[in-house]
Design a protein around this motif. Sequence first.
Motif, mmCIF file in Angstrom:
data_model
loop_
_atom_site.group_PDB
_atom_site.id
_atom_site.type_symbol
_atom_site.label_atom_id
_atom_site.label_comp_id
_atom_site.label_asym_id
_atom_site.label_seq_id
_atom_site.Cartn_x
_atom_site.Cartn_y
_atom_site.Cartn_z
ATOM 1 N N PHE A 9 -19.798 -61.420 54.798
ATOM 2 C CA PHE A 9 -19.115 -61.363 55.988
ATOM 3 C C PHE A 9 -19.618 -60.208 56.751
ATOM 4 O O PHE A 9 -20.376 -59.435 56.493
ATOM 5 N N GLU A 13 -15.335 -58.215 60.051
ATOM 6 C CA GLU A 13 -14.263 -58.994 59.353
ATOM 7 C C GLU A 13 -13.738 -58.340 58.213
ATOM 8 O O GLU A 13 -12.833 -58.393 58.010
ATOM 9 N N ASN A 14 -14.766 -57.845 57.581
ATOM 10 C CA ASN A 14 -14.372 -56.877 56.376
ATOM 11 C C ASN A 14 -13.198 -55.590 56.620
ATOM 12 O O ASN A 14 -12.434 -55.381 55.962
ATOM 13 N N ALA A 17 -10.164 -57.236 57.546
ATOM 14 C CA ALA A 17 -9.386 -57.467 55.874
ATOM 15 C C ALA A 17 -8.731 -56.384 55.631
ATOM 16 O O ALA A 17 -7.476 -56.238 55.094
ATOM 17 N N ALA A 20 -5.732 -54.900 57.223
ATOM 18 C CA ALA A 20 -4.619 -55.928 56.998
ATOM 19 C C ALA A 20 -4.076 -55.713 55.554
ATOM 20 O O ALA A 20 -2.966 -55.773 55.191
ATOM 21 N N LYS A 21 -4.787 -55.333 54.661
ATOM 22 C CA LYS A 21 -4.534 -55.320 53.088
ATOM 23 C C LYS A 21 -3.613 -54.041 53.201
ATOM 24 O O LYS A 21 -2.606 -54.037 52.277
ATOM 25 N N ALA A 101 -7.616 -63.142 70.912
ATOM 26 C CA ALA A 101 -8.648 -63.917 70.796
ATOM 27 C C ALA A 101 -8.413 -65.568 71.104
ATOM 28 O O ALA A 101 -9.202 -66.529 71.109
ATOM 29 N N LEU A 102 -7.141 -65.692 71.027
ATOM 30 C CA LEU A 102 -6.427 -67.015 70.989
ATOM 31 C C LEU A 102 -6.549 -67.842 72.450
ATOM 32 O O LEU A 102 -6.148 -67.170 73.347
ATOM 33 N N LYS A 103 -7.345 -68.809 72.368
ATOM 34 C CA LYS A 103 -7.374 -69.420 73.570
ATOM 35 C C LYS A 103 -6.585 -70.828 73.352
ATOM 36 O O LYS A 103 -6.669 -71.666 72.582
ATOM 37 N N PHE B 23 -4.700 -62.354 57.228
ATOM 38 C CA PHE B 23 -5.534 -61.670 57.572
ATOM 39 C C PHE B 23 -6.537 -60.631 56.673
ATOM 40 O O PHE B 23 -7.304 -59.631 56.748
ATOM 41 N N ALA B 24 -5.861 -60.696 55.406
ATOM 42 C CA ALA B 24 -6.364 -59.535 54.200
ATOM 43 C C ALA B 24 -7.394 -60.230 53.418
ATOM 44 O O ALA B 24 -7.751 -59.426 52.393
ATOM 45 N N HIS B 25 -8.255 -61.054 54.131
ATOM 46 C CA HIS B 25 -9.591 -61.498 53.275
ATOM 47 C C HIS B 25 -10.603 -62.079 54.428
ATOM 48 O O HIS B 25 -10.040 -62.465 55.289
ATOM 49 N N PRO B 26 -11.655 -61.367 54.389
ATOM 50 C CA PRO B 26 -12.478 -61.754 55.350
ATOM 51 C C PRO B 26 -13.001 -62.942 55.807
ATOM 52 O O PRO B 26 -13.244 -63.322 56.934
ATOM 53 N N ALA B 27 -12.568 -64.034 54.776
ATOM 54 C CA ALA B 27 -12.932 -65.208 54.977
ATOM 55 C C ALA B 27 -11.948 -66.071 55.640
ATOM 56 O O ALA B 27 -12.153 -66.787 56.760
ATOM 57 N N VAL B 29 -10.137 -63.921 58.019
ATOM 58 C CA VAL B 29 -10.264 -63.592 59.251
ATOM 59 C C VAL B 29 -11.182 -64.441 60.175
ATOM 60 O O VAL B 29 -11.175 -64.665 61.234
ATOM 61 N N ALA B 30 -12.422 -64.857 59.327
ATOM 62 C CA ALA B 30 -13.173 -65.698 59.842
ATOM 63 C C ALA B 30 -12.765 -67.138 60.490
ATOM 64 O O ALA B 30 -13.084 -67.582 61.783
ATOM 65 N N ARG B 33 -10.224 -66.488 63.303
ATOM 66 C CA ARG B 33 -11.150 -66.445 64.687
ATOM 67 C C ARG B 33 -11.732 -67.687 64.970
ATOM 68 O O ARG B 33 -11.765 -67.771 66.394
ATOM 69 N N ALA B 36 -9.156 -69.989 66.426
ATOM 70 C CA ALA B 36 -8.583 -69.052 67.789
ATOM 71 C C ALA B 36 -9.462 -69.366 68.864
ATOM 72 O O ALA B 36 -9.093 -69.580 70.263
ATOM 73 N N GLU B 37 -10.841 -69.191 68.637
ATOM 74 C CA GLU B 37 -11.784 -69.337 69.719
ATOM 75 C C GLU B 37 -12.072 -70.690 70.035
ATOM 76 O O GLU B 37 -13.041 -70.956 70.676
ATOM 77 N N LYS B 38 -11.534 -71.616 68.995
ATOM 78 C CA LYS B 38 -11.850 -73.188 69.384
ATOM 79 C C LYS B 38 -13.255 -73.384 69.100
ATOM 80 O O LYS B 38 -13.965 -74.482 69.604
ATOM 81 N N CYS B 41 -12.965 -76.868 64.540
ATOM 82 C CA CYS B 41 -11.458 -77.532 64.459
ATOM 83 C C CYS B 41 -11.543 -78.364 63.122
ATOM 84 O O CYS B 41 -10.443 -78.341 62.397
ATOM 85 N N PRO B 51 -19.848 -69.071 54.604
ATOM 86 C CA PRO B 51 -20.876 -68.898 53.540
ATOM 87 C C PRO B 51 -20.191 -69.029 52.316
ATOM 88 O O PRO B 51 -20.387 -68.424 51.349
ATOM 89 N N LEU B 52 -19.363 -70.163 52.397
ATOM 90 C CA LEU B 52 -18.711 -70.405 50.907
ATOM 91 C C LEU B 52 -18.557 -72.029 50.723
ATOM 92 O O LEU B 52 -18.819 -72.698 51.704
#
Lengths: 108, 108
Positions: A9, A13-14, A17, A20-21, A101-103, B23-27, B29-30, B33, B36-38, B41, B51-52
């Motif tokens: 990531f 992003e890290n 996170a 947020a933790k 960032a929300l559109k 939001f507490a895990h980078p995945a 968060v990604a 985002r 949110a940025e569309k 979907c 990458p998962l």
Amino acid sequence: MGLTKTEVFTEQENRVAELAKAFAHPARVAILRLLAEKKACICGDLVDELPLSQATVSQHLKELKRIGIIKGEINPPRVCYCINEAVWEEAQQTFGLVFQALKRPSCC
Amino acid sequence: MGLTKTEVFTEQENRVAELAKAFAHPARVAILRLLAEKKACICGDLVDELPLSQATVSQHLKELKRIGIIKGEINPPRVCYCINEAVWEEAQQTFGLVFQALKRPSCC
DNA sequence: TTTGATTATCGCAATATTACGATTTATATT
DNA sequence: AATATAAATCGTAATATTGCGATAATCAAA
């Protein structure tokens, strides 16, 4: 596996996170609010305010310190904890950007 | 123990913690985002961007849905995910209040 | 009805987190 | 030096989280 693949990531992003933790456990939310509102500062006072053992509170404080959002000033045998304002602002700004960032409108 | 004592904390503290968990895990968060940025979907598009594995992405989506910050519209065999604007705003406001609570200057 | 495409769920393994009693550490006080 | 106080750390136990391969479920299309 229980092992977050942080290396795949982005740094941003890290960091989001990680920040947020700091707020991702009710005890830490309570600790941060007490410190932010200055209702407690000495570790022992925090222990008195929280429904957790001294060992557990100390562990949460350690995690918050690792993240950087609080700092501790040793004044033996006491330790005075407080919010690290720079990191607090970093978190505030970081989450601000995330939410912006929300559109709209959403597609479904 | 690994068991958060949610019952000894206030509802507000628990809700802040739950929203922060989104939001507490980078995945996650990604994912948030991207939604949110569309930029994505459809679930499959998210899997392509991340990458998962498909199973792991699906699990994170499930957690985000449990928290309420996203919703999914089934359109078989596809599922279209998007931000739940009401909860997004709840989170924005909740964190706004948390960060506002800081009284300066810090004592140490 | 079979096939294909897409997503959810299961089962498993490994690491992380939460919690606390007991102990240790560090310093001030006696 | 011995004692007392406050906080950190250790050790342990239990639950949670992360990740993925394999499988199941769901529906459209052939």
